[in-house]
Enzyme design. Structure first.
Site, PDB file in Angstrom:
ATOM      1  N   GLY A   1       0.807  -1.212   0.000  1.00 26.81           N
ATOM      2  CA  GLY A   1       0.000   0.000   0.000  1.00 26.81           C
ATOM      3  C   GLY A   1       0.841   1.262   0.000  1.00 26.81           C
TER       4      GLY A   1
ATOM      5  N   ALA B   1      -2.139  -6.598  -0.060  1.00 26.39           N
ATOM      6  CA  ALA B   1      -2.676  -7.965   0.087  1.00 26.39           C
ATOM      7  C   ALA B   1      -2.754  -8.427   1.537  1.00 26.39           C
ATOM      8  CB  ALA B   1      -1.802  -8.942  -0.707  1.00 26.39           C
TER       9      ALA B   1
ATOM     10  N   CYS C   1       2.040   0.863  12.356  1.00 28.31           N
ATOM     11  CA  CYS C   1       3.276   1.539  11.935  1.00 28.31           C
ATOM     12  C   CYS C   1       3.657   2.652  12.891  1.00 28.31           C
ATOM     13  CB  CYS C   1       3.152   2.134  10.536  1.00 28.31           C
ATOM     14  SG  CYS C   1       1.878   1.455   9.554  1.00 28.31           S
TER      15      CYS C   1
HETATM   16  C1  PLP Z   1      -4.893   2.743   5.339  1.00 33.13           C
HETATM   17  C2  PLP Z   1      -3.520   2.210   5.111  1.00 33.13           C
HETATM   18  N1  PLP Z   1      -2.783   2.718   4.109  1.00 33.13           N
HETATM   19  C3  PLP Z   1      -1.560   2.255   3.843  1.00 33.13           C
HETATM   20  C4  PLP Z   1      -0.998   1.260   4.585  1.00 33.13           C
HETATM   21  C5  PLP Z   1       0.377   0.769   4.250  1.00 33.13           C
HETATM   22  O1  PLP Z   1       0.303  -0.448   3.548  1.00 33.13           O
HETATM   23  P1  PLP Z   1       1.596  -1.409   3.460  1.00 33.13           P
HETATM   24  O2  PLP Z   1       1.845  -1.904   4.834  1.00 33.13           O
HETATM   25  O3  PLP Z   1       1.179  -2.490   2.516  1.00 33.13           O
HETATM   26  O4  PLP Z   1       2.698  -0.603   2.906  1.00 33.13           O
HETATM   27  C6  PLP Z   1      -1.719   0.708   5.658  1.00 33.13           C
HETATM   28  C7  PLP Z   1      -1.131  -0.367   6.512  1.00 33.13           C
HETATM   29  O5  PLP Z   1      -1.204  -0.322   7.719  1.00 33.13           O
HETATM   30  C8  PLP Z   1      -3.024   1.191   5.921  1.00 33.13           C
HETATM   31  O6  PLP Z   1      -3.771   0.696   6.920  1.00 33.13           O
END
Ligand code: PLP
Length: 388
Positions: A77, A207, A337
């Site tokens: 993402g 995913a 995160c």
């Molecule tokens: C709303 C949202 N956007 C982006 C991300 C980031 O995705 P990724 O962990 O695949 O980089 C997350 C993951 O926590 C998310 O919840």
């Protein structure tokens, strides 16, 4: 009555990441065993791996009602968000971004960097008392400037679960000739999307939020957008994203998406029932608890998560995640995160009162792997900790 002879393990953190489905593990294992050719090689091993990737692209595109060429595989993402936002500024002449202060940091920090290094004007939509984006304020912002504008608003908020009507946002963007990017990381796999009706230019998908593997996702990029790559190198992904494709991850993501949509109605009903049960049971056990975000309106609140504000001092609250962890319960304070960050949730900070911000808030997020017995255990544990 609960015993600690062997520790119970309860996972209520599916918004952080989900458990892999057994079908996905089988599919990935098969791909790892047999599809080890480099998809860019022209021999039979390479062609076979390439064919698996292109089948996945086609099947994913069909689910979203778009063409295969509009699906660009990424590492997840964050990369898909970065691709859409950075390229819109660099390649598509965007001078102004309208977003919200409750986006995921994959969007917010990218927007801040674009503001700082590319002189982009950034405007934030207003939120109501529950943290819902107000479409009136979006329309006012769209109407007040002729600058080339990109709107970036997420579909489902990852901390409080508020759902935005992205079809309505898409129409507003069209009316004012703005580009529209939506972070759909928390919604794809959980909500049906028809991108012929929902007029987005870009989407970001991961995913691992729908029982697929980590490190893989995709960007939807509307045909003829003019978008250029973020990562340069080989000609993979039609030149839009260089690097040898992770064939097993792509196969796993496709399988996860397929199974999610095949079971969507059944699993949605089951998880919605779990969320309602959690809400009712915890309210009964801890009557002064409150719920963050617009969770009373199930149409505008995702069925996959519940964010609760506990009647507890901040001092007691500091140990809460740790104490729950000792009981084998996994949930989170907000986005995974941010777990190392100080200063609290940037999402809750936007709309909770100072009094509620002083209390601990926790996010419980659900999947079809959860049960009501697990909820009973969590509620009993929380009650005990609140009363201690
Ligand atoms: C709303 C949202 N956007 C982006 C991300 C980031 O995705 P990724 O962990 O695949 O980089 C997350 C993951 O926590 C998310 O919840």
């Amino acid at each position: 009555m609960y015993f600690c002879f062997c520790m119970k393990k309860v996972y209520f953190d599916s918004a952080a990441t989900t458990k892999l489905r057994p079908e996905v593990i089988d599919c990935m294992t098969q791909a790892l065993k047999t599809e080890y050719g480099n998809p860019s090689s022209t021999h039979a091993f390479g062609r076979s791996a390439k064919s698996l990737i292109e089948t996945a692209r086609k099947e994913i595109a069909e689910i979203l009602n778009v063409t295969a060429a509009e699906i660009i595989f990424t590492s997840g993402g964050t990369e898909a968000d970065n691709l859409a936002l950075n390229s819109s500024v660099r390649d598509l002449g965007v001078k102004r971004i309208i977003t919200s202060k409750i986006e995921h940091h994959a969007v917010l920090h990218t927007v801040h960097a674009l503001e700082k290094h590319h002189n982009i004007t950034v405007e934030y939509v207003d939120l109501d008392g529950c943290g819902h984006v107000t479409l009136d304020s979006l329309e006012t912002l769209l109407a007040e400037s002729d600058q080339k504008t990109l709107v970036s608003l997420m579909h489902v908020n990852n901390e409080v679960g508020n759902v935005l009507d992205i079809t309505a946002v898409g129409h507003l963007c069209k009316k004012y000739d703005a580009l529209f990017h939506s972070d759909t990381v928390q919604s794809v796999g959980h909500y049906k999307l028809d991108l012929q009706e929902t007029l987005v230019d870009f989407l970001a998908v991961a995913a691992h939020k729908f029982h697929g593997p980590k490190g893989i996702g995709f960007a939807f990029v509307r045909k003829n957008s003019g978008l250029r790559p973020l990562i340069y190198g080989g000609e993979q992904e039609r030149g839009l994203r260089a690097g040898t494709e992770p064939v097993h991850n792509i196969a796993g993501m496709n399988e996860a998406l397929r199974v999610s949509y095949q079971n969507l109605d059944k699993e949605k009903a089951y998880v919605t029932d779990l969320k309602k049960y959690f809400k009712e049971t915890i309210k009964k056990a801890i009557p002064t608890i409150s719920f963050n975000g617009g969770c009373d309106d199930l149409e505008r609140s995702t069925y996959t998560l519940l964010n609760v504000c506990l009647p507890m001092s901040s001092e007691k609250g500091m140990m809460l995640l740790f104490q729950l962890d000792l009981k084998g319960i996994a949930c989170s304070k907000g986005s995974a995160c941010q777990s190392g960050a100080t200063g609290g949730s940037h999402v809750l900070n936007e709309f909770l009162s100072a009094e509620d911000l002083a209390k601990p808030s926790l996010r419980f997020s659900f999947s079809s792997f959860n049960t009501k017995e697990e909820i009973d255990y969590v509620v009993a544990s929380l009650k005990e900790l609140c009363e201690a």
